[in-house]
Each structure stands twice: as structure tokens, then as C-alpha cells.
Scaffold this motif. Structure first.
Motif, PDB file in Angstrom:
ATOM      1  N   VAL B  15      15.489 -43.299  70.529  1.00  0.00           N
ATOM      2  CA  VAL B  15      14.140 -43.059  71.062  1.00  0.00           C
ATOM      3  C   VAL B  15      14.174 -41.929  72.091  1.00  0.00           C
ATOM      4  O   VAL B  15      13.340 -41.021  72.076  1.00  0.00           O
ATOM      5  CB  VAL B  15      13.561 -44.354  71.668  1.00  0.00           C
ATOM      6  CG1 VAL B  15      12.316 -44.047  72.488  1.00  0.00           C
ATOM      7  CG2 VAL B  15      13.234 -45.344  70.561  1.00  0.00           C
ATOM      8  N   VAL B  16      15.164 -41.990  72.985  1.00  0.00           N
ATOM      9  CA  VAL B  16      15.240 -40.961  74.043  1.00  0.00           C
ATOM     10  C   VAL B  16      15.424 -39.576  73.431  1.00  0.00           C
ATOM     11  O   VAL B  16      14.685 -38.636  73.758  1.00  0.00           O
ATOM     12  CB  VAL B  16      16.389 -41.284  75.029  1.00  0.00           C
ATOM     13  CG1 VAL B  16      16.642 -40.110  75.953  1.00  0.00           C
ATOM     14  CG2 VAL B  16      16.055 -42.527  75.836  1.00  0.00           C
ATOM     15  N   LEU B  19      12.255 -38.431  71.468  1.00  0.00           N
ATOM     16  CA  LEU B  19      11.176 -38.017  72.350  1.00  0.00           C
ATOM     17  C   LEU B  19      11.519 -36.700  73.046  1.00  0.00           C
ATOM     18  O   LEU B  19      10.679 -35.807  73.165  1.00  0.00           O
ATOM     19  CB  LEU B  19      10.876 -39.104  73.388  1.00  0.00           C
ATOM     20  CG  LEU B  19      10.046 -40.280  72.887  1.00  0.00           C
ATOM     21  CD1 LEU B  19       9.795 -41.259  74.034  1.00  0.00           C
ATOM     22  CD2 LEU B  19       8.717 -39.814  72.313  1.00  0.00           C
ATOM     23  N   ALA B  20      12.777 -36.570  73.474  1.00  0.00           N
ATOM     24  CA  ALA B  20      13.183 -35.354  74.188  1.00  0.00           C
ATOM     25  C   ALA B  20      13.020 -34.131  73.307  1.00  0.00           C
ATOM     26  O   ALA B  20      12.584 -33.071  73.757  1.00  0.00           O
ATOM     27  CB  ALA B  20      14.636 -35.477  74.652  1.00  0.00           C
ATOM     28  N   VAL B  23       8.755 -33.927  71.914  1.00  0.00           N
ATOM     29  CA  VAL B  23       7.617 -33.588  72.772  1.00  0.00           C
ATOM     30  C   VAL B  23       7.812 -32.173  73.298  1.00  0.00           C
ATOM     31  O   VAL B  23       8.812 -31.858  73.928  1.00  0.00           O
ATOM     32  CB  VAL B  23       7.509 -34.591  73.949  1.00  0.00           C
ATOM     33  CG1 VAL B  23       6.391 -34.183  74.873  1.00  0.00           C
ATOM     34  CG2 VAL B  23       7.281 -35.981  73.410  1.00  0.00           C
ATOM     35  N   ILE B  25       6.010 -29.076  75.447  1.00  0.00           N
ATOM     36  CA  ILE B  25       4.898 -28.622  76.279  1.00  0.00           C
ATOM     37  C   ILE B  25       4.934 -27.097  76.329  1.00  0.00           C
ATOM     38  O   ILE B  25       5.936 -26.498  76.709  1.00  0.00           O
ATOM     39  CB  ILE B  25       4.986 -29.217  77.691  1.00  0.00           C
ATOM     40  CG1 ILE B  25       4.795 -30.728  77.600  1.00  0.00           C
ATOM     41  CG2 ILE B  25       3.934 -28.597  78.590  1.00  0.00           C
ATOM     42  CD1 ILE B  25       4.977 -31.432  78.888  1.00  0.00           C
ATOM     43  N   GLU B  30       1.427 -18.761  75.458  1.00  0.00           N
ATOM     44  CA  GLU B  30       2.528 -18.738  74.498  1.00  0.00           C
ATOM     45  C   GLU B  30       2.132 -19.518  73.257  1.00  0.00           C
ATOM     46  O   GLU B  30       1.334 -20.454  73.338  1.00  0.00           O
ATOM     47  CB  GLU B  30       3.779 -19.388  75.109  1.00  0.00           C
ATOM     48  CG  GLU B  30       4.604 -18.429  75.930  1.00  0.00           C
ATOM     49  CD  GLU B  30       5.929 -19.045  76.366  1.00  0.00           C
ATOM     50  OE1 GLU B  30       6.454 -19.902  75.645  1.00  0.00           O
ATOM     51  OE2 GLU B  30       6.403 -18.661  77.443  1.00  0.00           O
ATOM     52  N   GLU B  31       2.679 -19.096  72.142  1.00  0.00           N
ATOM     53  CA  GLU B  31       2.496 -19.869  70.915  1.00  0.00           C
ATOM     54  C   GLU B  31       3.825 -19.900  70.177  1.00  0.00           C
ATOM     55  O   GLU B  31       4.522 -18.895  70.142  1.00  0.00           O
ATOM     56  CB  GLU B  31       1.377 -19.256  70.053  1.00  0.00           C
ATOM     57  CG  GLU B  31       0.023 -19.731  70.512  1.00  0.00           C
ATOM     58  CD  GLU B  31      -1.133 -19.060  69.833  1.00  0.00           C
ATOM     59  OE1 GLU B  31      -1.031 -18.764  68.639  1.00  0.00           O
ATOM     60  OE2 GLU B  31      -2.150 -18.835  70.509  1.00  0.00           O
ATOM     61  N   LYS B  45       0.129 -24.674  69.857  1.00  0.00           N
ATOM     62  CA  LYS B  45      -0.764 -24.055  70.839  1.00  0.00           C
ATOM     63  C   LYS B  45      -0.369 -24.515  72.238  1.00  0.00           C
ATOM     64  O   LYS B  45       0.373 -25.483  72.395  1.00  0.00           O
ATOM     65  CB  LYS B  45      -2.205 -24.489  70.533  1.00  0.00           C
ATOM     66  CG  LYS B  45      -2.665 -24.145  69.137  1.00  0.00           C
ATOM     67  CD  LYS B  45      -3.132 -22.722  69.066  1.00  0.00           C
ATOM     68  CE  LYS B  45      -3.571 -22.362  67.659  1.00  0.00           C
ATOM     69  NZ  LYS B  45      -3.660 -20.934  67.465  1.00  0.00           N
ATOM     70  N   PRO B  46      -0.890 -23.853  73.252  1.00  0.00           N
ATOM     71  CA  PRO B  46      -0.558 -24.265  74.615  1.00  0.00           C
ATOM     72  C   PRO B  46      -0.936 -25.728  74.859  1.00  0.00           C
ATOM     73  O   PRO B  46      -1.918 -26.217  74.316  1.00  0.00           O
ATOM     74  CB  PRO B  46      -1.422 -23.344  75.482  1.00  0.00           C
ATOM     75  CG  PRO B  46      -1.694 -22.169  74.635  1.00  0.00           C
ATOM     76  CD  PRO B  46      -1.728 -22.655  73.231  1.00  0.00           C
ATOM     77  N   LEU B  48       0.362 -29.952  75.239  1.00  0.00           N
ATOM     78  CA  LEU B  48       1.331 -30.937  74.756  1.00  0.00           C
ATOM     79  C   LEU B  48       1.359 -30.931  73.234  1.00  0.00           C
ATOM     80  O   LEU B  48       0.326 -30.956  72.588  1.00  0.00           O
ATOM     81  CB  LEU B  48       0.904 -32.314  75.279  1.00  0.00           C
ATOM     82  CG  LEU B  48       1.899 -33.449  75.142  1.00  0.00           C
ATOM     83  CD1 LEU B  48       3.171 -33.130  75.908  1.00  0.00           C
ATOM     84  CD2 LEU B  48       1.270 -34.726  75.664  1.00  0.00           C
ATOM     85  N   ASN B  49       2.538 -30.844  72.665  1.00  0.00           N
ATOM     86  CA  ASN B  49       2.672 -30.842  71.206  1.00  0.00           C
ATOM     87  C   ASN B  49       3.792 -31.779  70.803  1.00  0.00           C
ATOM     88  O   ASN B  49       4.754 -31.974  71.548  1.00  0.00           O
ATOM     89  CB  ASN B  49       3.020 -29.440  70.702  1.00  0.00           C
ATOM     90  CG  ASN B  49       1.843 -28.502  70.805  1.00  0.00           C
ATOM     91  OD1 ASN B  49       1.002 -28.456  69.934  1.00  0.00           O
ATOM     92  ND2 ASN B  49       1.778 -27.758  71.901  1.00  0.00           N
ATOM     93  N   VAL B  50       3.659 -32.345  69.628  1.00  0.00           N
ATOM     94  CA  VAL B  50       4.698 -33.234  69.110  1.00  0.00           C
ATOM     95  C   VAL B  50       5.193 -32.702  67.789  1.00  0.00           C
ATOM     96  O   VAL B  50       4.403 -32.338  66.922  1.00  0.00           O
ATOM     97  CB  VAL B  50       4.152 -34.662  68.902  1.00  0.00           C
ATOM     98  CG1 VAL B  50       5.270 -35.572  68.437  1.00  0.00           C
ATOM     99  CG2 VAL B  50       3.553 -35.182  70.186  1.00  0.00           C
TER     100      VAL B  50
END
Lengths: 147, 287
Positions: B15-16, B19-20, B23, B25, B30-31, B45-46, B48-50
Motif C-alpha cells: 500500500v505504501v 500510494l507513493a 499519487v 502532485i 507543468e504538464e 494536469k496541475p 493531484l493526480n493518480v
């Protein structure tokens, strides 16, 4: 080996502090979960370490999921500095007629992308004098539709 | 240690790590281009992105703010074979990140080279003087000629400015010499024009004075004719007074002759009266 409630609390605080050093926004949820675990262990000290760890992992994941629902990553307050920029949707006046195989000219009230007048393209025929809206930036041309 | 504990620890690590890696940001401006199993998948996109860490890979990180592109100084030869040095500065913006990374290997380098070559060809069609004085025209044409490639590379050229446009050192020297020579030529012409003007004025002055001299001579002659006429009228038929005047002048002339240093001998006519009368008679004959 068993973990006391205060150990959870300290670990949680350390993890939350670590978030400041690691700029990726996920450690904080492990920290918050650890703080919650401290309360849980305080209330029920009989839990085994395995259960505690499983609970911690589940709590962290739940918090991340919750956060994403609240945050809505697709939401943008400003488009400044993005590739499409603020130009999309800008309305201008067509000063040169545009047709599918003929480039037109569009003029804006205030300069857009460093120039007032741009060569434009369109999918349909639009006579000069019409108001048009920018739908895409294609290099040094703007793609427009009738506004 | 029980199996359950080990599994839980493994899950925790999974999980760690997930997630690291998952995720992401992005700062504003920037793109990022994400590839899933090697193929283009999406643009982050700017904010939070997953992403899915095991399938997705952030392949390129693009700055979508305006990029300041310094186009280095280069020598350009104009149509009249003069060498000038130019450099430019361009402001470009990535408007299509996908084309910018997949359309060309290095868009900044590509556009810089494009500007350099286009600048060379535009200035190459111009005369030196035109090139030095029409920056705006060069700018407009530069933007126009870059436009087509810019579409392919997903770039918008916001503006291209000619920073410097100056003749090379040797050219500058030659231009200075030319300017100096031009001044000298002007000076020589001015001097020659002055001389010409002076000569004309002098000649005119001579002409004018000759005319006046001629007039004066005519007037003098007329005056003496008038004087003679008056004398003749006054004398009438009596030769007495005339004889007196003539005789007096005659004697005075002989006296002057005699007083001269070189005079050795003065001949006086013996019959003065007859001589004067003879003179007079001849004068009458002439009249």
C-alpha cells in the motif's frame, strides 16, 4: 512484542511531519491513521499487532479514498500556465472570412497569446464580421467556431 | 511471528509503495505525459493526480509556461554580400504537450535552429540597408515562416524579437570609410563650386568694367568734340586769340622739352608765327 498507544501517537506525528519533507501527499494519511490507531489501542489494548497493522492499513486507504472524493482532482480554479491556457473560449471578431480550406483572420479585444490578430482555421464556412469562439490552439493558428 | 503478521506487513508495504508511486502532485505550469505500457495514455494536469504505478510511467515532464528561447548570435550574408551579425529572442509556449514530445526530439532546440535558418534566409534576401532598418518586417516574416512547423510540434510562437542586428567589425570599418569618403567628396564638390562661382563673378566684373570704360571713352570723345566745336565757334574768323593760345602752348611744350634732363638741344622754329598759321591752315583744311 506489542505496541503501546503512545507509540502509535508518536509514529503518527512523525509521519505527519514527514509529509513536509516528502512532497507527495500520501504520508500524511498514514500519520492521521496512526493517530486514530493510538485512540483505538487506548480503548482496546488487547488487539494483536497483526490486527493493529491491518486496521492501520485499512484506515489509511479509507482516508486517501475519502480525500479524493472531497478534493475532486479535475477541478481547476485557473488555467493560467496550462497548455491550452485561458485562450480556449475566448470570443473574437472575424476580420477575414474563414472556410474549411481557407485561412481566416480573427481579432481580439485584448491580445491573446501575445498578439491581437491571429490566423484562424474552422471546420465550417464563417463570413467576416461574425463573432467566433476559440476551441483549440494549433501552433500559430487558432481553431474557431461561430460564437 | 505468525503468517498473518507477515502478510499484513507485506500488504502494508504494498500500500505504501503503491500510494507513493501512484499519487502525483503537479505544480501549476507543468504538464506530464503518462505512458501506459509504452504507449501514450494521458496528460497529467496541475494538481493531484493518480496513476497506476505498475502500468503507467511518467515519460516526460513539460513546462507549459512561456519559454524564453535565446537564439544565439550568427553571421548572416545579405543580398549585397555584406556580413551582419544578428541574434534573436523568442517566446514560445507549448500548446499541445503530446505533439511537443512526440513530434520532435527536442522542441526547444528544433525551434531555435528553425529560427536561425529562417532568419538567415529572410535577411539573405534583403539589402544591407534594408536589413538594418526593417526589424519589424523581419519579425513578421519570421513568425509567418515558423508557423507551419509550429503546428506539427504543438508550439505557439508568441513573439520573435531581433535583439541585435549589426554589421560585422570589418563591415563596420568599411561603412565608416564609406561615410568619410562621402563627406570628403561633398567637401571637394563644395570647394569646386565655390571656385566656379568666384571665376564667374570675376569675369562678370571685368565685363562690367570694360563696358563702363568703353562708355567713358565715348563720353570723353564726345566731350572733346563738343569742346573743340565750342572753341571753333568762339574763335569764328579771327585767328588772333587762337594763335595766342596755340603759340603759348607751343612755347610751353618746348620749354618742358628743354627742361628735361636728357635734352641737349632745343630747336625753335625761326618763324613761329608762320608755323602756327601753317598748323592752323592745315586744321582748317581738315575741318
Amino acid at each position: 512484542m506489542n505496541i503501546e498507544w503512545w507509540q502509535w501517537a508518536v509514529a503518527g506525528i512523525v509521519l505527519i511531519l514527514a509529509e513536509l519533507a516528502i512532497p507527495s501527499f500520501f504520508v500524511i494519511w498514514f500519520g492521521v491513521a496512526a493517530l486514530v490507531m493510538a485512540l483505538v489501542v487506548l480503548a482496546a489494548p488487547a488487539l494483536t499487532l497483526t490486527t493493529q497493522l491491518a486496521l492501520w492499513t485499512a484506515l489509511s486507504l479509507a482516508m486517501v479514498a475519502l480525500w479524493f472524493r472531497v478534493f475532486k482532482p479535475g477541478f481547476h480554479k485557473t488555467r493560467i500556465g496550462t497548455s491550452a491556457g485561458e485562450v480556449i473560449g475566448e470570443v473574437g471578431l472575424l476580420v477575414g472570412a474563414v472556410a474549411p480550406f481557407q485561412r481566416g483572420r480573427v481579432r481580439f479585444q485584448r491580445p491573446v497569446l501575445g498578439a491581437e490578430e491571429w490566423v484562424c482555421l474552422a471546420e465550417s464556412e464563417i463570413p467576416a464580421g461574425e463573432r467566433v469562439r476559440v476551441v483549440a490552439v494549433e501552433g500559430s493558428f487558432l481553431k474557431v467556431v461561430k460564437a | 511471528m505468525s503468517e498473518g503478521f507477515i502478510v499484513v506487513v507485506a500488504v502494508l508495504i504494498f500500500v505504501v509503495v503503491t500510494l507513493a508511486k501512484g499519487v502525483r502532485i503537479l505544480p501549476q505550469g507543468e504538464e506530464w505525459i503518462v505512458e501506459r505500457l509504452g504507449k501514450y495514455h494521458g496528460t497529467l494536469k496541475p494538481g493531484l493526480n493518480v496513476i497506476i504505478p505498475y502500468l503507467d510511467k511518467v515519460a516526460y515532464k513539460l513546462v507549459t509556461k512561456d519559454i524564453i528561447l535565446d537564439v544565439q548570435e550568427q553571421e548572416v550574408i545579405t543580398r549585397d554580400n555584406a556580413v551582419i551579425l544578428t541574434n534573436a529572442i523568442a517566446f514560445i509556449k507549448v500548446t499541445d504537450p503530446v505533439k511537443a514530445v512526440y513530434g520532435v526530439t527536442d522542441f526547444a532546440e528544433a525551434i531555435r535552429n528553425l529560427i536561425m535558418t529562417t532568419l538567415r534566409s529572410i535577411v539573405g534576401e534583403m539589402e544591407l540597408d534594408a536589413a538594418l532598418s526593417s526589424r519589424d518586417k523581419i519579425k513578421a516574416r519570421l513568425r509567418e515562416s515558423i508557423a507551419d512547423e509550429a503546428v506539427d510540434w504543438g508550439l505557439t510562437v508568441k513573439s520573435v524579437e531581433i535583439q541585435d542586428i549589426k554589421p560585422s567589425a570589418s563591415m563596420q570599418r568599411a561603412m565608416e570609410l564609406q561615410a568619410a569618403a562621402e563627406r570628403e567628396r561633398k567637401a571637394a564638390v563644395t570647394k569646386a563650386e565655390g571656385a566656379k562661382q568666384a571665376a564667374i563673378l570675376e569675369a562678370e566684373a571685368r565685363l562690367e568694367s570694360a563696358k563702363r570704360d568703353a562708355d567713358a571713352q565715348v563720353m570723353l570723345a564726345e566731350a572733346s568734340a563738343e569742346a573743340i566745336r565750342r572753341v571753333a565757334a568762339a574763335i569764328g574768323d579771327q585767328p588772333g586769340p587762337m594763335m595766342y593760345i596755340l603759340g603759348e602752348k607751343y612755347i610751353a611744350a618746348i620749354e618742358r622739352m628743354g627742361s628735361a634732363d636728357s635734352a641737349k638741344l632745343v630747336v625753335l622754329p625761326a618763324d613761329l608765327q608762320e608755323t602756327v598759321r601753317g598748323l592752323l591752315a592745315r586744321g582748317k583744311l581738315a575741318v
